[in-house]
Design a protein around this motif. Structure first.
Motif, PDB file in Angstrom:
ATOM      1  N   GLY A 109      10.072  -7.057  28.397  1.00  0.00           N
ATOM      2  CA  GLY A 109       9.105  -6.084  28.901  1.00  0.00           C
ATOM      3  C   GLY A 109       7.916  -5.978  27.967  1.00  0.00           C
ATOM      4  O   GLY A 109       7.894  -6.560  26.887  1.00  0.00           O
ATOM      5  N   GLY A 110       6.920  -5.243  28.425  1.00  0.00           N
ATOM      6  CA  GLY A 110       5.711  -5.061  27.628  1.00  0.00           C
ATOM      7  C   GLY A 110       4.557  -5.843  28.215  1.00  0.00           C
ATOM      8  O   GLY A 110       4.749  -6.826  28.925  1.00  0.00           O
ATOM      9  N   SER A 111       3.340  -5.384  27.929  1.00  0.00           N
ATOM     10  CA  SER A 111       2.155  -5.974  28.549  1.00  0.00           C
ATOM     11  C   SER A 111       1.564  -7.139  27.764  1.00  0.00           C
ATOM     12  O   SER A 111       0.833  -7.950  28.313  1.00  0.00           O
ATOM     13  N   ALA A 112       1.854  -7.252  26.487  1.00  0.00           N
ATOM     14  CA  ALA A 112       1.268  -8.311  25.667  1.00  0.00           C
ATOM     15  C   ALA A 112       1.997  -9.637  25.878  1.00  0.00           C
ATOM     16  O   ALA A 112       3.189  -9.662  26.176  1.00  0.00           O
ATOM     17  N   ALA A 113       1.252 -10.726  25.722  1.00  0.00           N
ATOM     18  CA  ALA A 113       1.841 -12.063  25.855  1.00  0.00           C
ATOM     19  C   ALA A 113       2.798 -12.315  24.690  1.00  0.00           C
ATOM     20  O   ALA A 113       2.565 -11.865  23.570  1.00  0.00           O
ATOM     21  N   PHE A 114       3.878 -13.011  24.982  1.00  0.00           N
ATOM     22  CA  PHE A 114       4.873 -13.329  23.958  1.00  0.00           C
ATOM     23  C   PHE A 114       5.550 -14.630  24.343  1.00  0.00           C
ATOM     24  O   PHE A 114       5.890 -14.845  25.508  1.00  0.00           O
ATOM     25  N   ASN A 115       5.757 -15.505  23.376  1.00  0.00           N
ATOM     26  CA  ASN A 115       6.480 -16.759  23.600  1.00  0.00           C
ATOM     27  C   ASN A 115       7.927 -16.589  23.155  1.00  0.00           C
ATOM     28  O   ASN A 115       8.187 -16.378  21.963  1.00  0.00           O
ATOM     29  N   ASP A 116       8.850 -16.663  24.126  1.00  0.00           N
ATOM     30  CA  ASP A 116      10.268 -16.638  23.767  1.00  0.00           C
ATOM     31  C   ASP A 116      10.531 -17.773  22.792  1.00  0.00           C
ATOM     32  O   ASP A 116       9.914 -18.849  22.881  1.00  0.00           O
ATOM     33  N   ASN A 117      11.446 -17.525  21.855  1.00  0.00           N
ATOM     34  CA  ASN A 117      11.638 -18.531  20.813  1.00  0.00           C
ATOM     35  C   ASN A 117      13.038 -18.483  20.230  1.00  0.00           C
ATOM     36  O   ASN A 117      13.761 -17.511  20.397  1.00  0.00           O
ATOM     37  N   GLU A 118      13.349 -19.577  19.550  1.00  0.00           N
ATOM     38  CA  GLU A 118      14.565 -19.631  18.742  1.00  0.00           C
ATOM     39  C   GLU A 118      14.128 -19.932  17.318  1.00  0.00           C
ATOM     40  O   GLU A 118      13.355 -20.859  17.076  1.00  0.00           O
ATOM     41  N   LEU A 119      14.616 -19.124  16.385  1.00  0.00           N
ATOM     42  CA  LEU A 119      14.281 -19.264  14.973  1.00  0.00           C
ATOM     43  C   LEU A 119      15.506 -19.690  14.184  1.00  0.00           C
ATOM     44  O   LEU A 119      16.619 -19.225  14.464  1.00  0.00           O
ATOM     45  N   GLU A 120      15.284 -20.543  13.200  1.00  0.00           N
ATOM     46  CA  GLU A 120      16.266 -20.802  12.160  1.00  0.00           C
ATOM     47  C   GLU A 120      15.667 -20.215  10.893  1.00  0.00           C
ATOM     48  O   GLU A 120      14.523 -20.528  10.539  1.00  0.00           O
TER      49      GLU A 120
END
Length: 147
Positions: A109-120
Motif C-alpha cells: 500500500g501507499g501512494s509512492a512508487a516502490f520496487n519490491d526487492n530481495e536483499l542479502e
C-alpha cells in the motif's frame, strides 16, 4: 586397570569435548538470541511501531540517529510487507555477532512508487544492557522484481 597416564589422557579428552560442546552451545544460544532481534525488528517495522523498532537498535550505533530521522517518512509513504527468507549465523568476533540474512520487501500500500526487492545483508550486532542489538549492516546483494 587404568594407569595414571591413561586417566590424565581421558581427562584431557573429556575437558576438550566439554569445551567444544559448550562453545557450540554458546554460539547456538547467541545465534538464537540474534535471530530473535532480527525477527522482532522485522515485526516492529512491518507494524510501523517506531518505538518498538528502535529498541532493537543499539543506541550508540552509527546509524541510530539516521534511522530515527528517516524511518517516519518511510512509514508515511509506504505500507510494506517484510519476509525473512534466510538466516545464517556467521559467528562472534570480539564484542560483535555477525549474521547473513535474506529478506523480501513488498509494497502492499501507499501512494509512492516502490520496487519490491530481495536483499542479502551482512549484519553486525553488539550487546547493550545485556541484550543483542543491531549495530550496522551492509547490503551484499539486491534484486528487484515486478509488482
Amino acid at each position: 586397570m587404568v594407569n595414571l597416564l591413561q586417566m590424565g589422557a581421558l581427562r584431557v579428552v573429556w575437558v576438550l569435548a566439554f569445551t567444544l560442546c559448550s562453545g557450540a552451545s554458546y554460539a547456538a544460544s547467541i545465534a538464537d538470541d540474534v535471530r530473535d532481534v532480527v525477527e522482532e525488528n522485522i515485526a516492529a517495522t512491518q507494524s510501523e511501531d517506531m518505538t518498538r523498532m528502535m529498541k532493537t537498535i543499539h543506541s550508540s550505533s552509527p546509524s541510530y540517529q539516521a534511522t530515527m530521522q528517516q524511518v517516519p517518512a518511510l512509514f508515511q509513504q509506504y505500507d510494506l510487507e517484510y519476509e525473512l527468507t534466510g538466516y545464517d549465523f556467521v559467528g562472534v568476533t570480539g564484542e560483535f555477532a555477525v549474521v547473513k540474512v535474506s529478506q523480501i520487501t513488498r509494497k502492499v500500500g501507499g501512494s509512492a512508487a516502490f520496487n519490491d526487492n530481495e536483499l542479502e545483508l551482512l549484519q553486525a550486532f553488539r550487546k547493550e544492557n545485556g541484550q543483542w542489538k543491531f549495530w550496522s549492516q551492509s547490503v551484499l546483494n539486491m534484486n528487484f522484481f515486478g509488482q
